[in-house]
Design a protein around this motif. Structure first.
Motif, PDB file in Angstrom:
ATOM      1  N   PHE A 381       0.832  -1.208   0.000  1.00  0.00           N
ATOM      2  CA  PHE A 381       0.000   0.000   0.000  1.00  0.00           C
ATOM      3  C   PHE A 381       0.866   1.257   0.000  1.00  0.00           C
ATOM      4  CE2 PHE A 381      -2.230   3.340   2.399  1.00  0.00           C
ATOM      5  CZ  PHE A 381      -3.321   3.519   1.565  1.00  0.00           C
ATOM      6  N   ARG A 383       3.905   1.485  -1.099  1.00  0.00           N
ATOM      7  CA  ARG A 383       4.548   1.547  -2.411  1.00  0.00           C
ATOM      8  C   ARG A 383       3.586   2.104  -3.457  1.00  0.00           C
ATOM      9  NH1 ARG A 383       9.598   1.786  -4.808  1.00  0.00           N
ATOM     10  NH2 ARG A 383       9.483   0.922  -6.919  1.00  0.00           N
ATOM     11  N   LEU A 384       2.321   1.710  -3.371  1.00  0.00           N
ATOM     12  CA  LEU A 384       1.309   2.191  -4.321  1.00  0.00           C
ATOM     13  C   LEU A 384       1.131   3.696  -4.224  1.00  0.00           C
ATOM     14  CD1 LEU A 384      -0.894   1.564  -6.424  1.00  0.00           C
ATOM     15  CD2 LEU A 384      -2.462   1.174  -4.510  1.00  0.00           C
ATOM     16  N   ARG A 385       1.202   4.231  -3.019  1.00  0.00           N
ATOM     17  CA  ARG A 385       1.032   5.670  -2.833  1.00  0.00           C
ATOM     18  C   ARG A 385       2.186   6.454  -3.459  1.00  0.00           C
ATOM     19  NH1 ARG A 385      -0.557   7.452   3.100  1.00  0.00           N
ATOM     20  NH2 ARG A 385      -0.751   9.404   1.904  1.00  0.00           N
ATOM     21  N   ARG A 386       3.362   5.824  -3.483  1.00  0.00           N
ATOM     22  CA  ARG A 386       4.526   6.513  -4.033  1.00  0.00           C
ATOM     23  C   ARG A 386       4.703   6.269  -5.524  1.00  0.00           C
ATOM     24  NH1 ARG A 386       9.764   5.340  -0.669  1.00  0.00           N
ATOM     25  NH2 ARG A 386      10.518   6.845  -2.243  1.00  0.00           N
ATOM     26  N   ARG A 387       4.319   5.087  -6.002  1.00  0.00           N
ATOM     27  CA  ARG A 387       4.543   4.717  -7.400  1.00  0.00           C
ATOM     28  C   ARG A 387       3.239   4.247  -8.038  1.00  0.00           C
ATOM     29  NH1 ARG A 387       9.841   3.778  -8.974  1.00  0.00           N
ATOM     30  NH2 ARG A 387      11.210   5.152  -7.765  1.00  0.00           N
ATOM     31  N   ARG A 388       2.442   5.185  -8.499  1.00  0.00           N
ATOM     32  CA  ARG A 388       1.162   4.841  -9.095  1.00  0.00           C
ATOM     33  C   ARG A 388       1.335   4.026 -10.370  1.00  0.00           C
ATOM     34  NH1 ARG A 388      -3.108   5.073  -6.085  1.00  0.00           N
ATOM     35  NH2 ARG A 388      -4.412   5.466  -7.934  1.00  0.00           N
ATOM     36  N   GLU A 389       2.474   4.174 -11.036  1.00  0.00           N
ATOM     37  CA  GLU A 389       2.673   3.447 -12.291  1.00  0.00           C
ATOM     38  C   GLU A 389       2.794   1.937 -12.073  1.00  0.00           C
ATOM     39  OE1 GLU A 389       6.774   4.759 -10.840  1.00  0.00           O
ATOM     40  OE2 GLU A 389       4.730   5.560 -10.949  1.00  0.00           O
ATOM     41  N   GLU A 390       3.008   1.512 -10.820  1.00  0.00           N
ATOM     42  CA  GLU A 390       3.106   0.080 -10.516  1.00  0.00           C
ATOM     43  C   GLU A 390       1.765  -0.512 -10.074  1.00  0.00           C
ATOM     44  OE1 GLU A 390       6.222  -0.580  -7.711  1.00  0.00           O
ATOM     45  OE2 GLU A 390       7.754   0.412  -8.932  1.00  0.00           O
ATOM     46  N   ARG A 391       0.695   0.263 -10.288  1.00  0.00           N
ATOM     47  CA  ARG A 391      -0.610  -0.167  -9.789  1.00  0.00           C
ATOM     48  C   ARG A 391      -1.093  -1.471 -10.413  1.00  0.00           C
ATOM     49  NH1 ARG A 391      -1.212   4.123 -13.156  1.00  0.00           N
ATOM     50  NH2 ARG A 391      -2.636   3.938 -14.935  1.00  0.00           N
ATOM     51  N   TRP A 392      -0.571  -1.807 -11.615  1.00  0.00           N
ATOM     52  CA  TRP A 392      -1.073  -3.005 -12.299  1.00  0.00           C
ATOM     53  C   TRP A 392      -0.662  -4.291 -11.573  1.00  0.00           C
ATOM     54  CZ3 TRP A 392      -4.731  -1.504 -15.188  1.00  0.00           C
ATOM     55  CH2 TRP A 392      -4.649  -0.286 -15.854  1.00  0.00           C
ATOM     56  N   ILE A 395      -2.236  -3.177  -7.057  1.00  0.00           N
ATOM     57  CA  ILE A 395      -3.678  -3.173  -6.758  1.00  0.00           C
ATOM     58  C   ILE A 395      -4.261  -4.585  -6.758  1.00  0.00           C
ATOM     59  CG2 ILE A 395      -5.944  -2.463  -7.626  1.00  0.00           C
ATOM     60  CD1 ILE A 395      -4.771   0.222  -8.354  1.00  0.00           C
TER      61      ILE A 395
END
Length: 415
Positions: A381, A383-392, A395
């Protein structure tokens, strides 16, 4: 792959469904009583009356079911019109070699045949001598008849007796077993009452039955139903969910005269608050939708974990070739999260006792699994907040982890 998982899961369930039960026989003053406490986390139970035909004995059978998709109705206890009573009890596992020349069967198929053809212990022991009892690798058959004779049959031992009483629990017996040393308190309580000479009457036998029942603090779970047979009178008293104030009494001959019929056990009794609490407790062993939801979730975690593993491997190859590659550790954490999900959900699907005794009842080390999953989810979570491009990748991992964490919290495995 899914079919193989289903087969393995079913085999694990067969070996994981043992529950604690107790039974006894008392023969004194010309009377015989046989008591049984059927312990389980089932929420469905039934009484089945099957009239005899063509020289076969009619019988009554008591069976249970949890609602789990891989568990069907199974007769646990019964009595035929000659007064022969059977019960199945789980014991410590032991494998034995197959016996050549013996008939092969299983408990579910064999007990009705026994009830149809045998009038007493002598006939039952002779009948079972023709069968390979290797299927009793973690269970035993307890038999008693109207004359107070009794027998215990395991895959490696047959014990026949005519003592004034015998009480049993979930303990593998041998011919020289020191029953005083068996570490089952409620079994010893029943043996004490019988040894003290409790009256051979319904109230006396009922006191033994009550003393050997189980009612745990959590949800009041334990004994689902109890039976008190009078094989010399052709009667049986049924008690539901450790309520001994409202018995239902069946006269076997009267019920058999009505033809084959089935009765729902819970519906025979007044409302039972403890049982309603058990029914409201959601587990994959009671709700099929929950079982299949978790099963689909674990398959998704396996596939996603494999994909993450391949991605980590590909990134490693790129690094070896000194080519641009993405950060590997987030994907590694995603893969670890999938592994934790598979481990936890796998336990949830095959080990019913964890919902009542916790993960530590299986092994103390398993207690940390939900906390590791929680820690991994927090890392993903953040990491997701910092790197949205890794959401695939992040998430989907969180979507799979959150229901498992929610379940762990609901079942008391976190905090």
């Amino acid at each position: 792959m899914v079919i193989r998982l289903l087969i393995v899961l079913q085999l694990l369930l067969v070996s994981a469904q043992a529950m604690a039960c107790t039974a006894f026989v008392q023969h004194a003053g010309g009377r015989t009583f046989v008591g049984n406490n059927e312990d389980s986390w089932c929420i469905e139970g039934r009484v089945r009356f099957v009239p005899g035909a063509e020289g076969r004995y009619g019988a009554v059978y008591f069976s249970t079911r949890t609602g789990h998709p891989f568990r069907e109705w199974a007769d646990q206890i019964g009595m035929n019109e000659s007064g022969l009573v059977f019960d199945g009890l789980a014991i410590q596992p032991k494998e034995v070699a197959a016996l050549p020349g013996k008939k092969h069967s299983d408990f579910t198929l064999l007990m009705p045949l026994l009830m149809e053809h045998c009038a007493n212990i002598s006939e039952a022991v002779i009948f079972l001598a023709d069968h390979d009892l290797g299927f009793l690798h973690q269970s035993m058959i307890f038999l008693a008849d109207a004359q107070g004779n009794h027998a215990v049959l395991q895959n490696d031992t047959v014990i026949v007796g005519h003592d004034p009483y015998l009480a049993l629990g979930n303990w593998r017996m041998a011919c020289n077993t020191d029953m005083d040393a068996v570490p089952i308190p409620r079994l010893q309580q029943g043996r004490t009452l019988l040894a003290e000479g409790v009256a051979p009457t319904v109230p006396g036998a009922l006191s033994v039955l009550q003393g050997m029942r189980s009612c745990r603090e959590f949800l009041g779970n334990g004994t689902f139903f109890s039976t008190l047979f009078e094989p010399d009178q052709g009667r049986v008293r049924l008690y539901f969910y450790h309520d001994f104030e409202h018995p239902v009494v069946f006269d076997l001959q009267e019920e058999l005269a009505k033809g084959e019929h089935v009765l729902d056990i819970p519906s025979l009794f007044p409302p039972n608050a403890e049982f309603e609490v058990l029914k409201a407790y959601r587990t994959p062993f009671h709700q099929r939708w929950l079982f299949w939801s978790l099963f689909v979730l674990v398959i998704a975690a396996i596939l996603f974990g494999i994909a993450c593993g391949l991605l980590v491997l590909w990134n490693g190859i790129l690094r070896l070739r000194r080519k641009p590659a993405k950060a590997t550790w987030p994907t590694f954490v995603v893969g670890l999260t999938m592994l934790l999900i598979v481990a936890l959900v796998g336990i949830f699907l095959v080990m019913e006792r964890v919902f009542y005794f916790g993960l530590g009842d299986v092994h103390p080390a398993l207690v940390v699994l939900p906390y590791l999953l929680l820690a991994a989810s927090v890392v993903l979570f953040l990491r997701l907040r910092r790197r949205r491009e890794e959401r695939w990748t992040l998430i989907p991992a969180l979507v799979l982890a959150l229901p498992v964490l929610a379940g762990a919290v609901y079942w008391g495995m976190v905090l």
